[in-house]
Design a protein around this motif. Structure first.
Motif, PDB file in Angstrom:
ATOM      1  N   SER A  31       0.818  -1.209   0.000  1.00 24.21           N
ATOM      2  CA  SER A  31       0.000   0.000   0.000  1.00 24.21           C
ATOM      3  C   SER A  31       0.855   1.263   0.000  1.00 24.21           C
ATOM      4  O   SER A  31       0.382   2.337  -0.361  1.00 24.21           O
ATOM      5  N   GLY A  32       2.101   1.113   0.438  1.00 21.80           N
ATOM      6  CA  GLY A  32       2.972   2.272   0.610  1.00 21.80           C
ATOM      7  C   GLY A  32       3.134   2.661   2.055  1.00 21.80           C
ATOM      8  O   GLY A  32       3.957   3.523   2.396  1.00 21.80           O
ATOM      9  N   GLY A  33       2.345   2.037   2.950  1.00 23.08           N
ATOM     10  CA  GLY A  33       2.523   2.263   4.381  1.00 23.08           C
ATOM     11  C   GLY A  33       3.812   1.629   4.875  1.00 23.08           C
ATOM     12  O   GLY A  33       4.497   0.905   4.144  1.00 23.08           O
ATOM     13  N   SER A  34       4.131   1.869   6.138  1.00 25.11           N
ATOM     14  CA  SER A  34       5.416   1.402   6.666  1.00 25.11           C
ATOM     15  C   SER A  34       5.533  -0.116   6.650  1.00 25.11           C
ATOM     16  O   SER A  34       6.587  -0.664   6.287  1.00 25.11           O
ATOM     17  N   ASP A  35       4.467  -0.816   7.012  1.00 20.00           N
ATOM     18  CA  ASP A  35       4.550  -2.265   7.128  1.00 20.00           C
ATOM     19  C   ASP A  35       4.802  -2.920   5.768  1.00 20.00           C
ATOM     20  O   ASP A  35       5.696  -3.750   5.612  1.00 20.00           O
ATOM     21  N   SER A  36       3.993  -2.558   4.776  1.00 12.93           N
ATOM     22  CA  SER A  36       4.131  -3.197   3.464  1.00 12.93           C
ATOM     23  C   SER A  36       5.392  -2.730   2.746  1.00 12.93           C
ATOM     24  O   SER A  36       5.989  -3.493   1.973  1.00 12.93           O
ATOM     25  N   THR A  37       5.838  -1.492   3.009  1.00 17.81           N
ATOM     26  CA  THR A  37       7.079  -1.023   2.400  1.00 17.81           C
ATOM     27  C   THR A  37       8.277  -1.798   2.946  1.00 17.81           C
ATOM     28  O   THR A  37       9.175  -2.198   2.188  1.00 17.81           O
ATOM     29  N   ALA A  38       8.288  -2.035   4.256  1.00 20.19           N
ATOM     30  CA  ALA A  38       9.363  -2.829   4.848  1.00 20.19           C
ATOM     31  C   ALA A  38       9.344  -4.252   4.300  1.00 20.19           C
ATOM     32  O   ALA A  38      10.397  -4.830   3.981  1.00 20.19           O
ATOM     33  N   LEU A  39       8.146  -4.822   4.164  1.00 19.26           N
ATOM     34  CA  LEU A  39       8.031  -6.166   3.604  1.00 19.26           C
ATOM     35  C   LEU A  39       8.579  -6.198   2.180  1.00 19.26           C
ATOM     36  O   LEU A  39       9.314  -7.134   1.798  1.00 19.26           O
ATOM     37  N   LEU A  40       8.252  -5.196   1.386  1.00 19.68           N
ATOM     38  CA  LEU A  40       8.750  -5.124   0.008  1.00 19.68           C
ATOM     39  C   LEU A  40      10.276  -5.128  -0.022  1.00 19.68           C
ATOM     40  O   LEU A  40      10.895  -5.878  -0.791  1.00 19.68           O
ATOM     41  N   LEU A  41      10.902  -4.300   0.826  1.00 19.79           N
ATOM     42  CA  LEU A  41      12.357  -4.201   0.830  1.00 19.79           C
ATOM     43  C   LEU A  41      13.008  -5.485   1.322  1.00 19.79           C
ATOM     44  O   LEU A  41      14.026  -5.930   0.777  1.00 19.79           O
ATOM     45  N   LEU A  42      12.441  -6.089   2.349  1.00 22.11           N
ATOM     46  CA  LEU A  42      13.001  -7.330   2.870  1.00 22.11           C
ATOM     47  C   LEU A  42      12.877  -8.468   1.860  1.00 22.11           C
ATOM     48  O   LEU A  42      13.801  -9.277   1.691  1.00 22.11           O
TER      49      LEU A  42
END
Length: 378
Positions: A31-42
């Motif tokens: 979504s672009g929120g912190s949780d999904s952005t961190a998941l994307l990077l990891l």
């Protein structure tokens, strides 16, 4: 626990059960929120190390409920392009309901995510649920009573027998993920709906401190282990005490012995749901009371669109045909249809559902998307 200074081992820990070579394609909801952005990077770091980054598709859902959403989706697409990850935006174009918009949006989000996953030829969908989300979920369910729901969200859920939804970050807090993003110099989007007190989740979130969150997460792990153990015991009972006979399922009285009472209740709740074609399990206390009613031969009762009769050869269970002159479909047909059409199956319940599938001759469930011995299931 995740730390910004030790991100690579953490990615390896979060996805240690993932063998990316087993999957043609994988999808991550962002979504672009912190949780999904961190998941994307990891996920990016982990898959890049294994040479499988090209298998990942990031999907953003624009519900068309906020004017900023389109720009946010474009920002996610730009980040993905920088990371070398394919991206797709799915849009909710249909007319929005006058009431219950939040629930409808959630259902539509998952529908669109599943559509994108299937169109990508993927069988694995990652979501960014965190320990904070788990604590809130269990706290909300506890307000409605105890039971297997206190296990919270399962690390993995089978959706429509085709796609595994995997939540790899249920042991990671939002604060840890934001520290990780800050260390990487990555920003995130703040969704105003996450602070709207009209939402039950937001109200519960405001009441939880770090200590209570840890307590609810711990409670969920204990309940998850108990639910998994119940499912394993229920699978044994299904194999030993249940058979299909003509239009009914016949349950041997041995199922209801005192030693197996909790597992028997668990088994019966799922059996009634499947035979009755119900979206939810029948109430646990009503199911326990039903067992007492059926102690004597000749007794008959009903629950969850099912009729149960205690006869000499066992307890017969048929679908109730109230108001219909047509005979009930064969029990084995009802079981197969309910199993094949089952919208979601929690990984906690897999042994039990697999045992019913074997009993009914239904297609086998697809295997968990994890390496043996590494599956994050209690």
């Amino acid at each position: 626990m995740l730390t910004a200074a030790d991100e690579a081992p953490c990615a390896s820990k979060l996805f240690r059960a993932l063998d990316p070579t087993r999957h043609h394609a994988m999808v991550v909801a962002v979504s672009g929120g912190s949780d999904s952005t961190a998941l994307l990077l990891l996920l990016h770091d982990h898959l890049q190390r294994h040479g499988c980054l090209s298998k990942l598709l990031a999907v953003t859902v624009d519900h068309k409920l906020r004017t900023e959403a389109a720009d946010e989706a474009r920002a996610v697409a730009a980040r993905c392009a920088r990371l070398g990850i394919c991206h797709r935006t799915m849009t909710w174009l249909e007319l929005k309901p006058a009431t219950g918009v939040a629930a409808a949006a959630r259902a539509e989000r998952y529908r669109l995510l599943l559509q994108a996953t299937e169109e990508a030829g993927a069988d694995l969908l990652f979501t960014g649920h965190t320990a904070d989300d788990q604590a809130e979920t269990v706290a909300m369910r506890a307000q409605r009573g105890s039971g297997i729901g206190l296990a919270g969200m399962a690390p993995a859920t089978l959706v429509q027998r085709r796609v595994w939804l995997w939540r790899p970050m249920l042991d990671v807090t939002r604060a840890e993920l934001r520290a990780f993003l800050s260390h990487r110099g990555e920003g995130w989007i703040e969704d105003p709906s996450n602070t709207n007190p009209a939402s039950e989740r937001v109200r519960v979130r405001s009441l939880l401190d770090d200590q209570s969150r840890r307590r609810w997460v711990s409670e969920s792990k204990g309940a998850a282990a108990r639910r998994r153990e119940l499912a394993l015991r229920a699978a044994d009972l299904i194999a030993a005490t249940i058979r299909v006979q003509d239009s009914a399922v016949v349950v041997a009285p041995d199922l209801f012995g005192d030693v197996n009472r909790d597992a028997a209740v668990h088994t019966l709740r799922f059996l009634l749901q499947l035979i009755g074609g119900n979206p939810h399990l029948p109430d646990e206390q009503r199911t326990r009371a039903l067992l007492v009613q059926l102690n004597d031969r000749g007794q008959s009762t009903s629950l969850a669109r099912c009729v149960l009769t205690h006869r000499r050869d066992g307890i017969l269970i048929r679908r109730e045909q109230r108001g219909s002159a047509e005979p009930a479909p064969a029990a084995i047909t009802l079981l197969r249809e309910s199993l094949v059409q089952r919208p979601v199956t929690s990984a906690f319940d897999l042994p039990l559902i697999a045992a019913f599938a074997l009993l009914a001759g239904a297609p086998e469930l697809p295997p968990l998307p994890f390496r043996e011995g590494d599956a994050p299931i209690p």
